[in-house]
Design a protein around this motif. Structure first.
Motif, PDB file in Angstrom:
ATOM      1  N   SER A 101      74.581  93.111  72.347  1.00  9.57           N
ATOM      2  CA  SER A 101      73.934  91.513  71.678  1.00  9.57           C
ATOM      3  C   SER A 101      73.830  90.591  72.283  1.00  9.57           C
ATOM      4  CB  SER A 101      75.186  90.813  70.674  1.00  9.57           C
ATOM      5  OG  SER A 101      75.892  91.302  71.128  1.00  9.57           O
ATOM      6  N   GLN A 105      68.723  82.075  72.537  1.00 12.28           N
ATOM      7  CA  GLN A 105      68.925  80.954  73.162  1.00 12.28           C
ATOM      8  C   GLN A 105      69.367  81.299  74.823  1.00 12.28           C
ATOM      9  OE1 GLN A 105      72.151  77.762  72.656  1.00 12.28           O
ATOM     10  NE2 GLN A 105      70.969  76.169  74.142  1.00 12.28           N
ATOM     11  N   GLN A 126      68.819  73.868  79.816  1.00 15.72           N
ATOM     12  CA  GLN A 126      68.683  73.438  78.268  1.00 15.72           C
ATOM     13  C   GLN A 126      67.703  72.581  77.020  1.00 15.72           C
ATOM     14  OE1 GLN A 126      71.348  71.363  76.079  1.00 15.72           O
ATOM     15  NE2 GLN A 126      73.296  72.729  77.013  1.00 15.72           N
ATOM     16  N   LEU A 130      64.587  74.255  74.639  1.00 12.41           N
ATOM     17  CA  LEU A 130      64.115  73.868  73.834  1.00 12.41           C
ATOM     18  C   LEU A 130      62.469  73.561  73.489  1.00 12.41           C
ATOM     19  CD1 LEU A 130      66.259  72.182  72.225  1.00 12.41           C
ATOM     20  CD2 LEU A 130      65.488  69.739  73.150  1.00 12.41           C
ATOM     21  N   GLN A 134      60.365  75.338  70.730  1.00  8.65           N
ATOM     22  CA  GLN A 134      59.772  74.752  70.096  1.00  8.65           C
ATOM     23  C   GLN A 134      58.404  75.497  69.488  1.00  8.65           C
ATOM     24  OE1 GLN A 134      60.673  71.193  70.434  1.00  8.65           O
ATOM     25  NE2 GLN A 134      62.319  70.876  68.759  1.00  8.65           N
ATOM     26  N   THR A 139      63.182  78.187  66.889  1.00  2.29           N
ATOM     27  CA  THR A 139      64.689  77.460  66.739  1.00  2.29           C
ATOM     28  C   THR A 139      65.540  77.516  66.169  1.00  2.29           C
ATOM     29  OG1 THR A 139      63.047  75.193  68.029  1.00  2.29           O
ATOM     30  CG2 THR A 139      65.212  74.929  67.321  1.00  2.29           C
ATOM     31  N   ALA A 142      68.119  80.483  67.359  1.00  2.00           N
ATOM     32  CA  ALA A 142      68.360  79.953  68.578  1.00  2.00           C
ATOM     33  C   ALA A 142      70.381  80.600  68.242  1.00  2.00           C
ATOM     34  CB  ALA A 142      68.892  78.508  68.145  1.00  2.00           C
ATOM     35  N   GLN A 143      70.664  81.156  67.070  1.00  2.00           N
ATOM     36  CA  GLN A 143      72.111  81.200  67.402  1.00  2.00           C
ATOM     37  C   GLN A 143      72.094  82.715  67.134  1.00  2.00           C
ATOM     38  OE1 GLN A 143      74.425  79.591  69.682  1.00  2.00           O
ATOM     39  NE2 GLN A 143      72.797  77.958  70.069  1.00  2.00           N
TER      40      GLN A 143
ATOM     41  N   MET B   1      56.919  66.673  67.659  1.00  2.00           N
ATOM     42  CA  MET B   1      57.534  67.683  68.202  1.00  2.00           C
ATOM     43  C   MET B   1      58.904  67.211  69.455  1.00  2.00           C
ATOM     44  SD  MET B   1      56.085  70.799  70.117  1.00  2.00           S
ATOM     45  CE  MET B   1      55.758  70.146  71.704  1.00  2.00           C
ATOM     46  N   GLN B   4      61.551  66.331  66.577  1.00  2.21           N
ATOM     47  CA  GLN B   4      62.490  66.507  66.333  1.00  2.21           C
ATOM     48  C   GLN B   4      63.860  67.302  68.384  1.00  2.21           C
ATOM     49  OE1 GLN B   4      60.890  69.992  64.698  1.00  2.21           O
ATOM     50  NE2 GLN B   4      60.293  69.012  63.211  1.00  2.21           N
ATOM     51  N   SER B   5      63.339  66.692  68.622  1.00  6.09           N
ATOM     52  CA  SER B   5      64.043  67.668  70.226  1.00  6.09           C
ATOM     53  C   SER B   5      65.560  67.516  70.545  1.00  6.09           C
ATOM     54  CB  SER B   5      63.103  67.671  71.169  1.00  6.09           C
ATOM     55  OG  SER B   5      63.239  65.850  72.069  1.00  6.09           O
ATOM     56  N   HIS B   8      67.391  68.689  67.582  1.00  4.55           N
ATOM     57  CA  HIS B   8      67.942  69.954  67.732  1.00  4.55           C
ATOM     58  C   HIS B   8      68.796  69.876  68.690  1.00  4.55           C
ATOM     59  CE1 HIS B   8      66.086  72.113  64.936  1.00  4.55           C
ATOM     60  NE2 HIS B   8      64.667  71.380  65.206  1.00  4.55           N
ATOM     61  N   ILE B   9      68.924  68.940  70.226  1.00  3.17           N
ATOM     62  CA  ILE B   9      69.851  69.536  71.158  1.00  3.17           C
ATOM     63  C   ILE B   9      71.130  69.954  70.641  1.00  3.17           C
ATOM     64  CG2 ILE B   9      70.601  67.794  72.172  1.00  3.17           C
ATOM     65  CD1 ILE B   9      69.723  68.666  74.955  1.00  3.17           C
ATOM     66  N   THR B  11      72.565  70.942  68.049  1.00  7.91           N
ATOM     67  CA  THR B  11      73.005  72.209  66.931  1.00  7.91           C
ATOM     68  C   THR B  11      72.703  73.439  68.408  1.00  7.91           C
ATOM     69  OG1 THR B  11      70.498  71.968  66.055  1.00  7.91           O
ATOM     70  CG2 THR B  11      72.086  70.885  65.076  1.00  7.91           C
ATOM     71  N   LEU B  12      71.749  73.390  68.614  1.00  4.22           N
ATOM     72  CA  LEU B  12      71.907  74.718  69.390  1.00  4.22           C
ATOM     73  C   LEU B  12      72.840  74.621  70.288  1.00  4.22           C
ATOM     74  CD1 LEU B  12      68.675  73.593  71.907  1.00  4.22           C
ATOM     75  CD2 LEU B  12      69.473  74.821  69.822  1.00  4.22           C
ATOM     76  N   HIS B  13      74.162  73.484  70.817  1.00  2.34           N
ATOM     77  CA  HIS B  13      75.429  74.303  71.179  1.00  2.34           C
ATOM     78  C   HIS B  13      76.017  74.118  70.345  1.00  2.34           C
ATOM     79  CE1 HIS B  13      74.618  75.797  75.212  1.00  2.34           C
ATOM     80  NE2 HIS B  13      73.706  74.594  75.674  1.00  2.34           N
ATOM     81  N   LYS B  14      76.247  74.696  69.651  1.00  2.39           N
ATOM     82  CA  LYS B  14      78.288  75.022  68.512  1.00  2.39           C
ATOM     83  C   LYS B  14      79.188  75.117  70.185  1.00  2.39           C
ATOM     84  CE  LYS B  14      75.943  76.987  65.024  1.00  2.39           C
ATOM     85  NZ  LYS B  14      75.471  78.629  64.110  1.00  2.39           N
ATOM     86  N   ILE B 286      83.048  87.236  74.026  1.00  2.00           N
ATOM     87  CA  ILE B 286      82.994  86.038  74.684  1.00  2.00           C
ATOM     88  C   ILE B 286      81.088  86.144  74.504  1.00  2.00           C
ATOM     89  CG2 ILE B 286      84.256  85.188  76.193  1.00  2.00           C
ATOM     90  CD1 ILE B 286      82.649  86.611  78.205  1.00  2.00           C
ATOM     91  N   THR B 288      77.377  88.477  76.642  1.00  2.00           N
ATOM     92  CA  THR B 288      76.700  89.506  77.022  1.00  2.00           C
ATOM     93  C   THR B 288      76.879  89.385  78.938  1.00  2.00           C
ATOM     94  OG1 THR B 288      76.481  90.545  75.422  1.00  2.00           O
ATOM     95  CG2 THR B 288      75.723  92.364  77.662  1.00  2.00           C
TER      96      THR B 288
END
Lengths: 284, 348
Positions: A101, A105, A126, A130, A134, A139, A142-143, B1, B4-5, B8-9, B11-14, B286, B288
């Motif tokens: 798994s 991203q 990053q 990104l 897109q 996008t 991503a998670q 496009m 939006q970036s 988005h950035i 939300t990408l890294h929770k 954590i 892979t």
């Protein structure tokens, strides 16, 4: 805007010279000579087992030819290391399977990390991730764990990883005319399991990037798509290159019937450079 | 496009602090320290905390320096080494079930070591720990290579074939070991059997040093391969595309893991399932990425074996449970659970 032709650098290409690959006395690729030009979309066509994927593997150094050579922009492929090649070309293989798994991203970042021989700073990684996410419309995924995605979504995630490997750093925002100069993209049946919407979107991107210097070499089965996006078509039969040229010249009903065993109708399309090619079921 | 970036950035890294590497590694280090303290203070002779401050008496000193400490160091190091070997083999075979014990690498190492115990003394006069380690390492490497050649074609591993080949190798190595033991004399037999069950009971400082140095160097070496391992996990051809020399990396993984399994087996005998349980848990926690997976698996492997050995030596005190037996009791059900998970994945 017109640019003076002579200000462009000398045409760069990948050249196959008398290339052969033999498995158990089967000549999967047989004394093949051909040029693949930078900044162009070259499409390789052929029936199953015609040697398309083998040719691609020879050109990406995955396989070593038994005869002949591949000239990579005038250098023999055998003298280039995998690390050097990875800076110049990215490859989407026909099949990929993810067994551990990993999030979409993370997968894409693995691709971006290859750039600059691993010395890309995290912010750029990053940013690349990104942008390619897109482009490939992943996008929102991503998670997500790649193993839980549908076939088409996985394909898009993998394509994003592949793009990330050669994606120009910040070049999209600059005024550099050819941000993809010197880069190559190999795609083995990238349309498989992709819906038509994404096929169309990505095709438009490929055409745009080719104009920006990217050399794209793809294996396809879709003749109509080939007609629309290819600059150059090469048809393989039993490992031999039997036809090559512009789609308009090569993709005639006669040629297609002869080499691909398929009855088609070629329909001129208003406003389009190349005709539409439709399978004709009435003659089969 | 482009508009939006920027949105988005974020939300990408929770950011998930439970999964942050700093938190995970400090928790694991803490747990390892606790385990080591529990481990070293347990035994038939009680050494109170005052003794640590005021100095040991002669008996305490002997027990601490010659029995408990070397054993603790070996437990820690072997746990870490087996876990890292598991991670490496799993990347090589691209399957979470590839484990030195299951695919026959450990039993082959044991065969090599027993071969040295029984025949070596006749051939070379006396058998040193070095010779045992070398024999175990070589046979472990050969077994890995054999299974890889058998079960993997065009970079894809047939899982069933890999496990079945493991069954066959385990059978062959096991029978050959038995055969060697049956032709051995009393003394050789005792040491061979005792050692085969996996035991930390008799450990000397020279062997501690060897297992420590070898495991440390090999683990660091494999850690430096983290990026190629990440690529390899995606597929052998993909690792080529990403610029890594897949053939060379395969050899490095094979012999690196064989080195750690070999030296571990030569020191304490066969201890299974560490390389199965640990990487699985760490991956769930954590992810892979081998840059984190390798060091954190090493830590977790050390923790697991330190606690397991503590249980093994205290559960039926004053006598001891062989650690290999204990780990098999623990690991067997875990393996079944993982098989069930894989089955679910196949059905899907």
């Amino acid at each position: 805007m017109a640019f003076p032709v002579n200000s462009l650098p000398a045409t760069q290409s990948i050249t196959c010279q008398n290339l052969s690959y033999v498995v158990q006395s089967n000549r999967l690729v047989d004394q093949l000579n051909s040029d693949f030009l930078a900044g162009k979309i070259s499409v390789i066509l052929g029936k199953n087992g015609a040697g398309k994927s083998t040719l691609l593997s020879l050109m990406t150094k995955e396989l070593e030819p038994h005869e002949g050579d591949v000239l990579w922009q005038e250098t023999s492929l055998s003298t280039l290391t995998f690390a050097e090649l990875a800076q110049q070309r990215a490859v989407l293989p026909q099949l990929q399977n993810i067994v551990f798994s990993i999030s979409v991203q993370q997968l894409i970042e693995l691709g971006a990390e290859v750039q600059k021989e691993g010395k890309v700073d995290p912010q750029n990684i990053q940013q690349i991730a990104l942008e390619v996410m897109q482009i490939c419309d992943v996008t929102h995924l991503a998670q997500r764990d790649v193993m839980t995605l549908s076939g088409g979504e996985q394909k898009r995630a993998q394509l994003a990883r592949v793009l990330a490997q050669i994606w120009p750093l910040k070049a999209m925002n600059s005024h550099h005319l050819k941000p993809f100069e010197g880069k190559w993209l190999f795609l083995d049946e990238w349309t498989t399991s992709l819906d038509l919407h994404h096929q169309q979107q990505l095709s438009a991107f490929f055409t745009q990037w080719a104009q920006q210097g990217l050399g794209i070499i793809m294996v396809l089965h879709d003749l109509n798509l080939t007609s629309q996006i290819a600059d150059n078509v090469k048809i393989l039969q039993d490992g031999k290159l039997v036809l090559e040229g512009e789609p308009k010249e090569v993709l005639t009903p006669h040629n297609i019937n002869l080499t691909l065993g398929l009855n088609v109708v070629v329909l001129p399309l208003d406003g389009a450079k190349n005709p539409m090619i439709v399978t004709d079921f009435s003659h089969s | 496009m482009n508009t939006q970036s920027s949105t988005h950035i974020q939300t990408l890294h929770k950011s998930n602090w439970v999964k942050s590497i700093g938190f995970v590694s400090s928790m694991l280090l803490l747990l390892l320290l606790v385990g080591m303290m529990v481990h070293i203070s347990s035994g038939s002779l009680s050494i109170g905390w005052q003794a640590y401050l005021q100095g040991f008496n002669a008996q305490q000193s002997l027990v601490f320096w010659e029995l408990r400490l070397p054993r603790l160091v070996v437990v820690t190091v072997v746990g870490a080494g087996l876990a890292v070997a598991g991670v490496a083999l799993q990347a090589l075979f691209r399957n979470p079930l590839a484990e030195p014990g299951l695919i026959g690498v450990s039993s082959s190492a044991a065969l090599g070591a027993v071969f040295m115990i029984v025949l070596g003394s006749t051939l070379f006069g006396s058998v040193s720990y070095w010779q045992m380690s070398l024999a175990a390492f070589l046979s472990a490497g050969l077994a890995t290579w054999f299974i890889y050649a058998l079960a993997t074609r065009y970079g894809k591993t047939d899982v069933a074939l890999m496990l079945l080949a493991g069954v066959a190798i385990n059978a062959i190595a096991g029978a050959s070991t038995q055969l060697l033991i049956s032709i051995s004399d009393d003394l050789q037999m005792r040491s061979a059997i005792f050692w085969m069950m996996g035991s930390f009971a008799n450990i000397s400082w020279p062997s501690v040093t060897v297992v420590l140095v070898v495991t440390l160097l090999t683990s660091v070496g494999l850690w430096r391969l983290a990026k190629p391992l990440n690529a390899f996990m995606l597929g052998e051809n993909i690792s080529l595309h990403m610029g890594y020399d897949a053939k060379r990396i395969k050899w490095q993984i094979m012999w690196g893991s064989a080195l750690m399994v070999g030296v571990a087996v030569a020191t304490v005998g066969v201890i299974g399932f560490v390389g199965l349980i640990v990487p699985h848990i760490v991956r769930l926690w954590i992810g892979t990425d081998h840059r984190q997976l390798i060091p954190l698996s090493a830590l977790t492997g050390a923790i697991l074996l330190v606690f397991a050995d503590w249980v093994a030596k205290t559960l039926i005190a004053p006598s001891e449970l062989p650690i290999g037996l204990f780990m098999a009791l623990l690991g067997g059900p875990f393996f079944l659970m993982m098989l069930l998970q894989q089955r679910k994945a196949w059905v899907k």
